[in-house]
Design an enzyme around this catalytic site. Structure first.
Site, short mmCIF file in Angstrom:
data_model
loop_
_atom_site.label_atom_id
_atom_site.label_comp_id
_atom_site.label_asym_id
_atom_site.label_seq_id
_atom_site.Cartn_x
_atom_site.Cartn_y
_atom_site.Cartn_z
N GLY A 49 0.83 -1.21 0.00
CA GLY A 49 0.00 0.00 0.00
C GLY A 49 0.86 1.26 0.00
O GLY A 49 2.07 1.20 0.20
N TYR B 284 -2.62 -19.36 -3.74
CA TYR B 284 -3.48 -18.17 -3.62
C TYR B 284 -4.95 -18.55 -3.80
O TYR B 284 -5.80 -18.16 -3.00
CB TYR B 284 -3.06 -17.13 -4.68
C1 UD2 Z 1 -5.58 -12.50 -12.00
C2 UD2 Z 1 -5.32 -11.85 -10.67
C3 UD2 Z 1 -5.09 -12.87 -9.61
C4 UD2 Z 1 -6.20 -13.89 -9.58
C5 UD2 Z 1 -6.47 -14.44 -10.99
C6 UD2 Z 1 -7.73 -15.28 -11.04
C7 UD2 Z 1 -4.25 -9.74 -11.19
C8 UD2 Z 1 -2.98 -8.97 -11.17
N1 UD2 Z 1 -4.15 -11.00 -10.76
O1 UD2 Z 1 -4.44 -13.23 -12.41
O2 UD2 Z 1 -4.98 -12.24 -8.34
O3 UD2 Z 1 -7.35 -13.32 -9.02
O4 UD2 Z 1 -6.68 -13.39 -11.94
O5 UD2 Z 1 -7.69 -16.12 -12.14
O6 UD2 Z 1 -5.32 -9.25 -11.53
N2 UD2 Z 1 0.31 -11.33 -19.39
C9 UD2 Z 1 1.02 -11.03 -20.53
N3 UD2 Z 1 2.04 -10.14 -20.43
C10 UD2 Z 1 2.38 -9.52 -19.24
C11 UD2 Z 1 1.64 -9.83 -18.08
C12 UD2 Z 1 0.59 -10.75 -18.19
O7 UD2 Z 1 0.76 -11.55 -21.61
O8 UD2 Z 1 3.33 -8.71 -19.22
C13 UD2 Z 1 -0.80 -12.30 -19.51
C14 UD2 Z 1 -0.67 -13.45 -18.52
O9 UD2 Z 1 0.12 -14.49 -19.03
C15 UD2 Z 1 -2.15 -13.86 -18.39
C16 UD2 Z 1 -2.91 -12.54 -18.56
O10 UD2 Z 1 -1.99 -11.62 -19.18
O11 UD2 Z 1 -2.51 -14.74 -19.43
C17 UD2 Z 1 -3.40 -11.94 -17.27
O12 UD2 Z 1 -2.33 -11.89 -16.35
P1 UD2 Z 1 -2.42 -11.10 -14.96
O13 UD2 Z 1 -1.16 -11.33 -14.21
O14 UD2 Z 1 -2.84 -9.69 -15.19
O15 UD2 Z 1 -3.66 -11.76 -14.20
P2 UD2 Z 1 -4.06 -13.30 -13.95
O16 UD2 Z 1 -5.27 -13.56 -14.79
O17 UD2 Z 1 -2.90 -14.22 -14.02
#
Ligand code: UD2
Length: 326
Positions: free
Chosen positions: A43, A145
Site C-alpha cells: 500500500g 493463492y
Molecule cells: C488475475 C489476478 C489474480 C487472480 C487471478 C484469477 C491480477 C494482477 N491477478 O491473475 O490475483 O485473481 O486473476 O484467475 O489481476 N500477461 C502477458 N504479459 C504480461 C503480463 C501478463 O501476456 O506482461 C498475460 C498473462 O500471461 C495472463 C494474462 O496476461 O494470461 C493476465 O495476467 P495477470 O497477471 O494480469 O492476471 P491473472 O489472470 O494471471
C-alpha cells in the site's frame, strides 16, 4: 431492492492503502468514519486522505487487529498478498496473510457483530469447465493463492450459517484501474507502462488467452452493494461478463496510448488459465450490481487520467427483472 446508502457507520478497510482498498476509502469517507488497516507491504500512504485514521500493522497481529476492529459496524477485507506467483513461491507466507489473518478477522467481527465484505477471487475456480463461470461451478484452484481465497470464501459462508455473522463474498475477476502498480500489478498496468515508454509490449504465449477485465470503480460499487444487501452469506462474481484476448488488449492499449511499441511474444506463463469470464447474473439479481465501465472506456480513462470515482449518493442498484422487485 432499495439498498440504503452507507452513512454514519464506523468502517474498517483492511488493505485500505492498496489498489482496491484506497478507492473504497475514497467512496466511503465523505459519509462515514473510516479506518484503514494496512501494513504498507504493497500500500501507499499517499493513497489515503489525511482525515482517515491509519493503523499500520498486520491483520494477523491481534494486538493491532483488536483496536482496529473496536466498535466497527462494517469491514471491507481487502488486505491480501494478491500475487499468484508469490503464493507459488512461498505458500506458507501467503497462507498466513490470506487465510490465518482473515480467520482472526472473522472471529473479531463476531465479537463486534460487524458485517464483513470479503474480497475473494476468480482464482478459486481454477480452470473453469464452462464459460461464463457461475458461482456454483466446481472449484479447483491451481495456486496456493486460489486455495487460500477458496478457504476464506467458504469460511465467510460458514460464519454466516453457523454464527449469523453477516458476510458477503465478492469473487473479483481481473481488476484494473488507477493506482495499480508494482511487479505483480496485472497485465493492463504492465502494457500501459510499456506502451507509454515506447518499449515492446510483452504478450505471454500466443495471446489468445482471455480475461474478464473489470474496472476498479465497478468493484467499489459491487462492494457498496454487498455492504447493504439484505441477502447475506452469499458469494458473487464481480466481472463484466465480457472477455478480451490478451492480444486484443495489447493492440487496444497501444492504440489508446498512441504508441509505436511493437508487440512481442514470450513463453506462456506456467499454469496460466486459458479463459476466464464471469457469469454476472447472480450479482445483478441479488445485489443489483452490474459493471458499467467497458474495457476501452476504462483504458481511455486510465490513459487520460479521467476520474471514474464512485459516489455513494449516485450509486443505484440495477433493477431490471421481476425477481429484482423485492
Ligand atoms: C488475475 C489476478 C489474480 C487472480 C487471478 C484469477 C491480477 C494482477 N491477478 O491473475 O490475483 O485473481 O486473476 O484467475 O489481476 N500477461 C502477458 N504479459 C504480461 C503480463 C501478463 O501476456 O506482461 C498475460 C498473462 O500471461 C495472463 C494474462 O496476461 O494470461 C493476465 O495476467 P495477470 O497477471 O494480469 O492476471 P491473472 O489472470 O494471471
Amino acid at each position: 431492492m432499495g439498498s440504503p446508502a452507507i452513512r454514519d457507520n464506523t468502517v474498517l478497510v483492511t488493505g485500505g492503502a492498496g489498489f482496491v482498498g484506497s478507492h473504497l476509502v475514497d467512496a466511503l469517507r465523505p459519509n462515514n468514519e473510516v479506518r484503514v488497516l494496512d501494513d504498507f507491504s504493497n500500500g501507499h500512504r499517499e493513497y489515503v486522505p489525511d482525515d482517515v485514521t491509519v493503523i499500520e500493522g498486520d491483520v494477523g497481529d491481534e494486538d493491532v487487529l483488536e483496536p482496529a476492529m473496536d466498535g466497527v459496524d462494517l469491514v471491507f477485507h481487502q488486505a491480501a498478498i494478491v500475487s499468484v506467483t508469490e503464493s507459488v513461491d512461498d505458500p506458507r507466507h501467503s497462507h498466513e496473510t490470506n487465510l490465518e489473518a482473515s480467520l482472526k478477522l472473522l472471529e473479531r467481527a463476531r465479537h463486534e457483530d460487524a458485517r464483513v465484505v470479503v474480497a475473494s477471487s476468480a482464482a478459486t475456480y481454477g480452470h473453469p469447465d464452462e464459460l461464463p463461470v457461475t458461482e456454483s461451478a466446481s472449484m479447483d484452484p491451481t495456486s496456493p493463492y486460489g486455495v487460500q481465497k477458496l478457504a476464506l470464501d467458504q469460511y465467510a459462508r460458514l460464519y454466516a450459517d453457523l454464527y449469523d455473522l453477516p458476510t458477503v463474498t465478492l469473487r473479483y475477476f481481473n481488476v484494473y484501474g488507477p493506482r495499480q502498480q508494482g511487479p505483480y500489478s496485472g497485465v493492463i498496468a504492465t502494457f500501459l507502462e510499456q506502451a507509454r515508454a515506447g518499449e515492446p509490449i510483452t504478450v505471454e504465449g500466443d495471446g489468445s488467452q482471455t480475461r474478464d477485465f473489470v474496472h476498479v470503480s465497478d468493484v467499489v460499487r459491487a462492494n457498496l452493494r454487498a455492504a447493504t444487501t439484505e441477502i447475506v452469506g452469499g458469494a458473487y462474481n464481480v466481472g463484466t461478463g465480457e472477455r478480451t484476448s490478451i492480444r486484443t488488449l495489447a493492440e487496444t492499449v497501444r492504440t489508446v496510448v498512441g504508441s509505436s511499441s511493437t508487440i512481442v511474444h514470450r513463453d506462456p506463463r506456467p499454469g496460466d488459465i486459458r479463459h476466464s469470464r464471469a457469469d454476472v447474473s447472480k450479482a445483478r439479481r441479488e445485489l443489483g450490481f452490474e459493471a458499467r465501465i467497458g474495457l476501452e472506456t476504462g483504458i481511455r480513462a486510465l490513459v487520460n487520467e479521467t476520474d471514474l470515482g464512485v459516489s455513494i449518493d449516485s450509486d443505484r442498484p440495477v433493477v431490471d427483472s421481476p425477481s429484482d422487485q423485492r
